[in-house]
Design a protein around this motif. Structure first.
Motif, PDB file in Angstrom:
ATOM      1  N   CYS A 275       0.641  -1.013   0.136  1.00 49.47           N
ATOM      2  CA  CYS A 275      -0.438   0.359  -0.506  1.00 49.47           C
ATOM      3  C   CYS A 275       0.827   0.908   0.149  1.00 49.47           C
TER       4      CYS A 275
ATOM      5  N   TYR B  27       2.330   3.028  -3.461  1.00 45.29           N
ATOM      6  CA  TYR B  27       1.388   3.249  -3.945  1.00 45.29           C
ATOM      7  C   TYR B  27       1.273   5.424  -3.964  1.00 45.29           C
TER       8      TYR B  27
ATOM      9  N   TRP C 119      -1.960   7.270  -3.803  1.00 45.44           N
ATOM     10  CA  TRP C 119      -3.760   6.995  -3.914  1.00 45.44           C
ATOM     11  C   TRP C 119      -4.277   8.451  -3.831  1.00 45.44           C
TER      12      TRP C 119
ATOM     13  N   LEU D 217      -8.111   5.425  -9.752  1.00 44.27           N
ATOM     14  CA  LEU D 217      -8.522   4.274  -9.067  1.00 44.27           C
ATOM     15  C   LEU D 217      -9.325   3.109  -9.792  1.00 44.27           C
TER      16      LEU D 217
ATOM     17  N   TYR E 114      -5.146  -1.451  -0.359  1.00 45.40           N
ATOM     18  CA  TYR E 114      -5.638  -0.386   0.653  1.00 45.40           C
ATOM     19  C   TYR E 114      -6.202  -0.556   1.483  1.00 45.40           C
TER      20      TYR E 114
END
Length: 629
Positions: free
Chosen positions: A579, A582, A584, A593, A604
């Motif tokens: 996670c 990335y 996000w 996404l 995530y």
């Protein structure tokens, strides 16, 4: 060896010995023809209420939604019933009698009264959008006009229901309206004449065996008043009127359930004779109260026309290749020779009994064990086609069995499964003016002697097995009381697998893009389990059994993590590590996404201890919500 499993006995087996197939055939013999009469007056479009999803819906939309759900349910039940949908108080007209103010909805290639199809349901669901343009709504009854759309609608429905015999077909008219006084704008003799002719037309239909049922649409502000007109049209009196008036004021959210209950009526499975002694018998009808629901059987369709295929069996001579039209003899090998039987002789050999009930005697109810009930019972009720003496005999027998606490033992003979049955009388139960249990008899199929197995107890040394203390037993009892379901009934829960199965079929048939989500009512009630009272008794029970410092991740007595906990921990650490690689925030801002795979999106969710279930759209929405986007 069981005779039924012996291949040498195929010669003696009937071709139609499947009890489920027999049930289907018997049930199909009682078809139902229904005409839906929907009021299309402006009042149906002007009155609105809140539906289950808190959206405002007109009474007309409620009526269409109820009918649509019922048509879909009929297809699921593999019903051979036929339906027709008619609107009255319409601008346009379309019916066989060419009467004003009545519009019969049907497919161009179908009949006015026909079996529901996917095409019919699909077109009917889209009807509301084009109704005002293609059909239209208007006030049918006006001062000075002789037009009577309600009279015309009953006339059209009666003509449609002439199809089929009243002995094998149940004929019904279901009327949707929110106008409790259809002739309220008229006065004097003119109103009396319109009312009289309409009631007479309804009575003529009822004399032909047609049942007229009213589904009144009302709101919390305005209650439907039956006494103005419809009490005489549907013929209610006494307790029926009181009960109907109470239910007429229900909220519109209950309308769909009301229609579903009225449509799923009990139907006769079989009719047979109950012989008490020589020369004295009772005509009975049998009804299946509860049966296990399974998906419908496979129907083979033609790849071009999509019509059901009919299978036929033919016999061909092995020597000449000629088609054998009819075979009259069969053989069975016995001691190196073939024993020849004619079809008539085989029929006589297999005929154990006539298929009717024969009374053998009576026993106290205390002799009937619970484990004798090995399959669903059948409910028996006197047939209306029997004589008055037959009904009186059944009533006297039924009353005596209840007073003396006896059940009857009878022989139920058939060529496929002759057996003994127990007949238990049930008294009528009435609560709040309504019938909860009908009077009649339950027929329980008694087991054969080899159907009952003796329970073998396994004796073992229990000296080393820990015993529950009085405190632990009390904590367990408190937990069970907290989790007990009040007024539990099997009808409260639907089979999620069947619901999903039929939802997929419905989406395919109606060419819908999305399959509706099915709520699994068998899953634990997380909201209920989170109540403070339930949490408290759960913790108390857990503490009484495992102690204060019990860790579910540690195996009892070993102090070592379980394999499952090791895998969960490793998976969580790996997801958190992935996670972090990335960005996000940037992915969310640029709308990328949705381009990630499900595995990447779950990195995530796992890394932030969020649920990982659901479709991709739901997971993306969950991530955005967690990020505050």
């Amino acid at each position: 060896m069981d005779v039924e499993d012996d291949p040498d006995f195929d010669i003696f087996r009937d071709e139609d010995e499947d009890p489920d197939a027999q049930f289907e055939r018997e049930n199909d013999s009682n078809k139902e023809y229904v005409v839906y009469l929907v009021d299309a007056s402006p009042k149906m479009f002007n009155t609105s209420c809140l539906s289950d999803n808190h959206h405002s819906e007109t009474h007309f939309q409620i009526a269409l939604s109820c009918i649509s759900l019922t048509l879909k349910a009929q297809i699921i039940n593999k019903s051979y019933d036929q339906v027709s949908i008619c609107f009255f108080n319409t601008r346009e007209k379309r019916n066989l009698q060419d009467l004003n103010g009545v519009y019969a909805f049907h497919l161009p290639e179908g009949d006015y009264l026909d079996r529901p199809t996917a095409r019919l349901i699909k077109d009917f669901d889209n009807l509301h959008e084009s109704f005002s343009k293609n059909i239209g709504s208007q006030h049918g009854v006006l001062p000075g006009s002789r037009e009577n759309p309600l009279y015309n609608a009953i006339w059209v429905a009666q003509a449609l229901l002439r199809k089929g015999s009243a002995k094998t077909v149940n004929k019904r008219i279901l009327l949707f309206t929110n106008e409790d006084d259809p002739f309220g704008c008229l006065k004097g003799a003119f109103k009396s004449d319109m009312t009289r002719t309409t009631l007479q037309k309804a009575k003529d239909a009822q004399d032909l065996g047609i049942t007229i049922e009213l589904l009144p649409l009302s709101t919390s502000d305005e209650t439907f008043d039956l006494s103005k007109f419809y009490v005489d049209l549907i013929g209610l009196e006494g307790d029926e009127l009181v009960n109907f008036m109470a239910s007429a004021g229900n909220k519109l959210e209950d309308m769909k359930d009301q229609l579903r209950k009225r449509m799923f009526t009990k139907r006769r499975v079989k009719k047979f004779k109950f012989t008490l002694v020589d020369g004295l018998s009772i005509e009975l009808n049998s009804y299946a109260l509860i049966r296990h629901t399974v998906p419908g059987s496979i129907t083979w369709l033609d790849s071009i026309t999509n019509r059901p295929l009919k299978s036929e069996r033919s016999f061909i001579c092995a020597d000449t290749g000629a088609l054998v039209e009819e075979y009259t003899r069969r053989f069975h090998p016995y001691k190196n020779q073939n024993i020849i039987f004619s079809v008539k002789e085989l029929s006589e050999i297999k005929r154990v009994a006539t298929g009717h009930l024969h009374l053998l005697g009576f026993k106290p109810l205390s002799c009937l064990r619970d484990y004798y009930n090995m399959k669903p019972s059948t409910f028996l009720y006197p047939s209306d086609e029997g004589t008055d003496g037959s009904m009186c005999t059944f009533i006297a027998l039924h009353k005596s069995m209840i007073q003396l606490n006896r059940f009857a033992v009878a022989f139920s003979g058939s060529s496929s499964r002759p057996q003994l049955v127990a007949l238990i009388a049930q008294d009528e139960v009435i609560q709040s003016g309504g019938q909860i249990e009908p009077p009649g008899m339950h027929m329980i199929y008694l087991p054969y002697s080899d159907d009952i197995r003796l329970v073998e107890e396994r004796f073992s040394d229990t000296s080393g097995v820990p015993k529950a203390s009085a405190d632990q037993i009390k904590k367990a009892s408190d937990l069970i009381k907290r989790l007990d379901l009040k007024d539990f009934s099997v009808f409260q829960f639907t089979n999620p697998a069947l619901q999903r199965h039929y939802a997929v079929l419905e989406a395919l048939a109606l060419e819908e893009d999305e399959i509706p989500e099915i709520k699994d009512e068998t899953l634990p009630d997380e909201e209920g389990l989170a109540r403070p009272g339930v949490v408290r008794v759960l913790e108390e029970f857990k503490t009484s059994i495992y102690g204060e410092n019990y860790d579910e991740e540690i195996e009892l007595g070993t102090g070592k993590p379980t394999e499952a906990s090791k895998k969960r921990k490793a998976h969580t650490e790996f997801a958190k590590k992935e996670c972090e690689s990335y960005d996000w925030g940037e992915l969310a801002d640029t709308g990328k996404l949705k381009d990630l795979t499900m595995v990447e999106l779950k990195y995530y969710l796992t890394g932030h201890n969020l649920p990982v279930s659901g479709k991709k759209e739901a997971i993306v929405s969950r991530i955005l919500t967690h990020m505050g986007k």
